[in-house]
Design an enzyme around this catalytic site. Structure first.
Site, PDB file in Angstrom:
ATOM      1  CE  LYS B  90       7.230  -2.974  -1.555  1.00 30.92           C
ATOM      2  NZ  LYS B  90       7.745  -2.681  -0.185  1.00 30.92           N
ATOM      3  CD  GLU B 112       4.524  -7.472   4.868  1.00 33.67           C
ATOM      4  OE1 GLU B 112       4.921  -8.597   5.213  1.00 33.67           O
ATOM      5  OE2 GLU B 112       5.259  -6.643   4.281  1.00 33.67           O
ATOM      6  CB  SER B 378      10.052   2.629  -6.298  1.00 33.89           C
ATOM      7  OG  SER B 378       8.846   3.365  -6.189  1.00 33.89           O
TER       8      SER B 378
END
Lengths: 259, 394
Positions: B90, B112, B378
């Site tokens: 991220k 968000e 990830s």
């Protein structure tokens, strides 16, 4: 009794429009409320098509949408109810809702159904200009359904001109850049914005919405525009006990304010 | 590159666009007009690459997982996004977007978050740059992801509970969009996945494309060949997959496999397998595939992994799915949890449950032997320890 298909801008009257959510507070209340509003002197209506994710709305209209969905309201149910629209209501009616339910119903089917029941036009905040022109304008025109666009204080003059050209009922002027249910503060900035719009001498009438809640804000807004729309404040009334007994008084207080 | 990339109008085939209310138009138009120019500037690239290198810790290793490979008779390389600062891919996107926001002169950042990984990555870059940060998070998620809430608060972010709807990621996104409508001038919205109105899907994919850019270089170094046979990644909104696929899109001989969350099973009514269950629709500003009722109301998805628990999928993924370029499959909660434990015991790496979905699909593939397979790992599993320990009764 003849169903009017355009908003009447031929007089000096300050036009009052009321927004409320279909299927709220009860599934079958939609048309009864419409009749009562017409009797009370409202000039045209916006009936909200409830959606699970209404991003342009504040908490009051969000909750009304959620309740309406829980009550079982759907696009099809609404059109079934509106079969009686032309026999019960003469003032123009617009449907306001988000694009996804319209897309699932089928844009053509939606426009066709609007025409069949006598709906004048639609307000779909998340169907923007480009997508409308490219993909859907033809269909709207085929069925004679007006698409109403929003204009905000940040909308450029060039874009406003374009919106004016594509409009055939009215332009929905947002009082400020905000979600529904905030209070209108007519400060210098807002006045400048309303004056700017007024001085553009657009062909479409301007109707101000978002933040209009009472006689004072209604008068303020209609100093600059043909009409104004009240949503959240009215939906709040619908949330109360015996709301039927309060509708006329609410409208009277706006149209005939105490001196 | 054109076939699978965004066109000038913001579409991937029939998917994408910018289905936004007029109130968001100036912000989105500004981004559409400037994002490419800004991110191509030399000073931007220099600062971006420096931060990725010195702050995030890139390049992330491409690790040949030998014991896992033995199990399947192939060569499995794990792209170790779990080793990034803050523990997942991220941060690649939030570093990019904060530099963009700075150059746009924005003073306030909103985001968000579902499980909190994107919220933490956003709060992190806001602390780094000294910008005000507000993170919207579903009330339900706040309760079940307390450590990430604490991290965000420690970094100075304000965490606001989304109390509408089902009070999870979808509703947090609605609240962030409402905030942006009400703050049109000074605020930048850092969307955490390849969703939202154009240019977000393309912009986020570009910031995440570092994953496949490095992978190709590392594969070449390790195997003298930069084309694997398979590339796997998990998909919620789809940002790690978009980055993992990016530089392989035009190499049609590289098979791209995207793994969605089937929850309790695709047909169980508790699932987040969007390509299996979704129909074309519009949510959060783009046209894509969407889990919805016949009446067009958005369905609340379910997955044990909060990061895959989203009712839509990025428009580029919808297009890769529809055009057949990508293979979209799904993995249940149980299969994912087993795969997470398997990787932990074979390789000593605890994966995020999201990433475990991609790993679980290895069990279902039929290999002839010797293929090169890249799996995007990830994120790391620290945030999921509670879930893992409860599930396995450890």
């Amino acid at each position: 009794m003849q169903k009017e298909n355009i908003i009447n801008t031929g007089t000096d009257k300050r036009l009052l429009s009321i927004y409320y959510t279909a299927g709220y507070p009860t599934l079958d209340s939609t048309l009864d409320i419409a009749e009562q509003l017409e009797r009370s002197g409202v000039d045209f209506l916006e009936i909200g098509v409830p959606y699970s994710d209404p991003v342009a709305d504040g908490p009051v209209i969000q909750r009304s949408s959620q309740t309406a969905l829980e009550n079982g309201m759907t696009v099809q149910t609404l059109f079934d109810q509106l079969q009686e629209l032309s026999t019960r209501v003469t003032i123009p009616v617009f449907l306001m809702g988000y694009f996804n339910p319209v897309l699932q119903f089928g844009v053509e089917n939606f426009c066709k159904s609007c025409r069949e029941v006598g709906v004048t036009g639609v307000i779909i905040p998340d169907l923007p200009l480009y997508e409308y022109e490219e993909l859907y304008q033809e269909t709207f025109m085929k069925y004679g359904i007006s698409n109403v666009f929003l204009v905000t204080p940040q909308t450029s003059d060039e874009r406003i001109r374009k919106i004016d050209n594509l409009s055939n009922s009215f332009i929905y002027l947002l009082s400020s850049n905000a979600t529904t249910g905030k209070n209108l503060h007519v400060n210098n900035q807002a006045e400048l914005y309303f004056e700017r719009l007024k001085s553009m001498k657009l062909k479409s009438p301007l109707v101000i919405g978002f933040g209009i809640s009472d006689a004072k804000t209604f008068q303020k807004a209609t100093d600059y525009a043909t009409g104004a729309i009240i949503g959240t404040a009215f939906v709040n009334i619908l949330g109360q006990q015996n709301y039927q007994d309060k509708i006329e008084g609410f409208i009277n207080n706006i149209i005939f304010p105490a001196p | 590159m054109n076939k699978y990339q965004v066109n000038k109008k913001g579409y991937y085939g029939p998917f994408g666009g910018a289905y936004i209310p007029e109130m968001l138009y100036p912000n989105v138009e500004e981004l559409q007009g400037k994002y490419l120019e800004i991110i191509q500037e030399e000073s931007f690239q220099q600062e971006f690459n420096e931060l990725l290198h010195d702050y995030v810790g890139r390049p992330s290793p491409l690790y040949l997982a030998k014991r896992l490979s033995q199990r399947y008779g192939v060569n499995i390389y794990l792209k170790r996004e779990d080793l990034n600062h803050t523990g997942a891919h991220k941060i690649n996107n939030t570093v990019g977007q904060i530099l963009l926001a700075e150059r746009l002169g924005k003073k306030r950042i909103i985001a968000e978050t579902g499980a909190g990984q994107h919220g933490v990555a956003t709060a992190t870059v806001c602390a780094l740059k000294g910008l005000e940060c507000v993170v919207y998070m579903g009330e339900v998620d706040i309760a079940r992801q307390a450590p990430n809430v604490a991290r965000m608060k420690m970094m100075g972010a304000k965490v606001v509970a989304a109390q509408s709807g089902s009070r999870t990621l979808k509703d947090a996104t609605n609240e962030a969009l409402r905030d942006w409508i009400n703050n049109p001038v000074d605020t930048h919205y850092i969307i955490g996945s390849v969703v939202g109105p154009h240019p977000y899907p393309d912009m986020v994919a570009k910031f995440q494309s570092i994953i496949s850019q490095e992978t190709k270089r590392q594969l070449l170094e390790k195997t003298q060949n930069d084309s694997p046979d398979y590339v796997l990644a998990c998909v919620g909104g789809g940002s790690n997959a978009a980055g993992m696929f990016y530089h392989f899109l035009d190499q049609e001989d590289v098979k791209l496999i995207a793994v969605e969350a089937a929850g309790h099973g695709v047909e169980s009514g508790e699932s987040a397998a969007t390509t299996a269950l979704g129909k074309e629709g519009v949510l959060h500003g783009s046209r894509s595939l969407l889990m919805q009722t016949a009446d067009g109301q958005v369905i609340e998805p379910y997955s044990i992994s909060a990061g895959l628990d989203y009712p839509g999928i990025g428009p580029q993924h919808a297009w890769l799915f529809k055009s057949g370029r990508g293979t979209y499959v799904s993995i249940t909660d149980d299969e994912a949890m087993q795969a997470g434990l398997r990787l932990t015991q074979l390789e000593g790496i605890i994966p995020a449950i999201e990433s475990s979905h991609a790993l679980a699909y290895l069990e279902k593939m039929s290999f002839r032997g010797g293929e090169t397979v890249v799996v995007c790992l990830s994120g790391r599993g620290d945030k999921d320890l509670d879930n893992y320990t409860k599930y396995f009764g450890l």
